[in-house]
Design a protein around this motif. Structure first.
Motif, PDB file in Angstrom:
ATOM      1  N   UNK A 252      14.299   2.517  -5.916  1.00  0.00           N
ATOM      2  CA  UNK A 252      13.414   1.689  -5.102  1.00  0.00           C
ATOM      3  C   UNK A 252      12.883   2.502  -3.929  1.00  0.00           C
ATOM      4  N   UNK A 253      12.118   1.842  -3.061  1.00  0.00           N
ATOM      5  CA  UNK A 253      11.503   2.561  -1.940  1.00  0.00           C
ATOM      6  C   UNK A 253      12.549   3.193  -1.023  1.00  0.00           C
ATOM      7  N   UNK A 254      13.655   2.505  -0.871  1.00  0.00           N
ATOM      8  CA  UNK A 254      14.695   3.025   0.026  1.00  0.00           C
ATOM      9  C   UNK A 254      15.330   4.304  -0.502  1.00  0.00           C
ATOM     10  N   UNK A 255      15.197   4.559  -1.797  1.00  0.00           N
ATOM     11  CA  UNK A 255      15.823   5.735  -2.398  1.00  0.00           C
ATOM     12  C   UNK A 255      14.796   6.683  -2.994  1.00  0.00           C
ATOM     13  N   UNK A 256      13.571   6.625  -2.469  1.00  0.00           N
ATOM     14  CA  UNK A 256      12.486   7.494  -2.914  1.00  0.00           C
ATOM     15  C   UNK A 256      11.758   8.030  -1.689  1.00  0.00           C
ATOM     16  N   UNK A 257      11.029   9.110  -1.868  1.00  0.00           N
ATOM     17  CA  UNK A 257      10.236   9.708  -0.789  1.00  0.00           C
ATOM     18  C   UNK A 257       8.756   9.583  -1.156  1.00  0.00           C
ATOM     19  N   UNK A 258       7.984   8.926  -0.330  1.00  0.00           N
ATOM     20  CA  UNK A 258       6.563   8.684  -0.624  1.00  0.00           C
ATOM     21  C   UNK A 258       5.662   9.709   0.063  1.00  0.00           C
ATOM     22  N   UNK A 259       4.484   9.967  -0.558  1.00  0.00           N
ATOM     23  CA  UNK A 259       3.458  10.777   0.088  1.00  0.00           C
ATOM     24  C   UNK A 259       2.746   9.931   1.145  1.00  0.00           C
ATOM     25  N   UNK A 260       2.276  10.528   2.215  1.00  0.00           N
ATOM     26  CA  UNK A 260       1.402   9.780   3.128  1.00  0.00           C
ATOM     27  C   UNK A 260       0.203   9.228   2.344  1.00  0.00           C
ATOM     28  N   UNK A 261      -0.217   8.017   2.700  1.00  0.00           N
ATOM     29  CA  UNK A 261      -1.264   7.362   1.914  1.00  0.00           C
ATOM     30  C   UNK A 261      -2.533   8.204   1.829  1.00  0.00           C
ATOM     31  N   UNK A 262      -2.910   8.820   2.957  1.00  0.00           N
ATOM     32  CA  UNK A 262      -4.126   9.645   2.974  1.00  0.00           C
ATOM     33  C   UNK A 262      -3.998  10.823   2.015  1.00  0.00           C
ATOM     34  N   UNK A 263      -2.813  11.446   1.969  1.00  0.00           N
ATOM     35  CA  UNK A 263      -2.593  12.578   1.077  1.00  0.00           C
ATOM     36  C   UNK A 263      -2.559  12.126  -0.384  1.00  0.00           C
TER      37      UNK A 263
END
Length: 279
Positions: A252-263
């Motif tokens: 889930x989101x708590x256990x993943x690393x997201x890219x910045x939305x702009x990137x």
């Protein structure tokens, strides 16, 4: 500590020698022996001052590393080596790697062959579990005077074959008490009462890690309950992981690393514009 050379020619120190055990026998000083199956168990046995460790002969390198000064017996099984030559080769290798004695449950010819090479050999008397069908099953040996006398004669034959010690298993207490007065063998009692020179027990029996321990075993701990609890927690964790992956709740989101939305948006644009260099 005694200074020795190992069978392999290496200088070493030991808490006991065979001569020490024979002197303790004469003086009535009891000694302890416990099995070890790995480096961790061997280390704690040495640290707590258990007098002797018995191991599978193939584990000698790891055990000797963990318990560098404790008297160690490398044990051969009934079916491990098919003849005296194989047993001798394995015994020499084990002794070269640091074993102080070699246990064999095999016959007198094997004992003679090993002891003739200067190895300290321990035999097995009383109930030999793998030969139990010959004596009517798993039972106490020496409860009658005649059977105790036959057992005494087995002791003398083992002595004559060159053994220095014997594991004495499931023997009537009084029989071992009397025999022990008339044998030069250092006796390792397991299920044979307090008449032996050494009281031997398996690690799992002492620590309460056996579902159905033998009658002669006593536990001073309860590792089985702890092990079952650990097993239940392992199953709980694995079941939770499996189910979460299947229903999509993990990762889930708590256990993943997201890219910045702009990137992320820029990356998607670059992907849309990408084309192979060679078509």
């Amino acid at each position: 500590m005694k200074n020795i050379y190992t069978y392999g020619g290496q200088p070493a120190k030991r808490n006991l020698t065979v001569a020490c055990m024979q002197a303790n026998k004469a003086a009535g000083i009891k000694m302890t022996q416990v099995s070890a199956a790995n480096l961790e168990e061997a280390e704690v046995l040495e640290r707590l001052g258990i007098d002797m460790i018995t191991i599978a002969d193939v584990d000698i390198v790891a055990v000797r590393q963990a318990a560098p000064t404790t008297f160690v017996t490398g044990s051969q099984t009934m079916v491990q080596y098919m003849n005296e030559d194989e047993a001798l080769a394995a015994a020499i290798k084990c002794a070269e790697q640091g074993a102080d004695a070699i246990y064999t449950p095999r016959g007198l010819k094997t004992v003679e062959r090993l002891s003739a090479e200067g190895l300290c050999v321990q035999g097995h008397l009383g109930l030999v579990p793998r030969l139990s069908t010959r004596v009517g099953g798993l039972r106490i040996i020496g409860k009658t005077a005649d059977e105790a006398m036959r057992l005494f004669e087995d002791f003398k034959r083992l002595e004559d074959a060159g053994a220095v010690a014997a594991e004495v298993e499931c023997v009537a207490t009084e029989a071992l008490v009397e025999i022990n007065k008339k044998t030069s063998l250092v006796t390792h009692s397991i299920g044979a009462g307090s008449g032996g020179d050494i009281i031997f027990s398996f690690m799992e029996d002492i620590c309460g890690d056996v579902e159905s321990p033998p009658r002669h075993a006593k536990a001073w701990a309860d590792m089985l309950t702890i092990r079952k609890a650990l097993s239940a927690e392992r199953e709980k964790g694995l079941t939770g992981f499996r189910d979460a992956v299947k229903d999509g709740s993990f990762p889930d989101k708590a256990h993943s690393v997201a890219m910045p939305q702009q990137e992320h948006e820029k990356f998607c644009e670059l992907l849309d514009k990408w084309s192979p260099l060679h078509q």
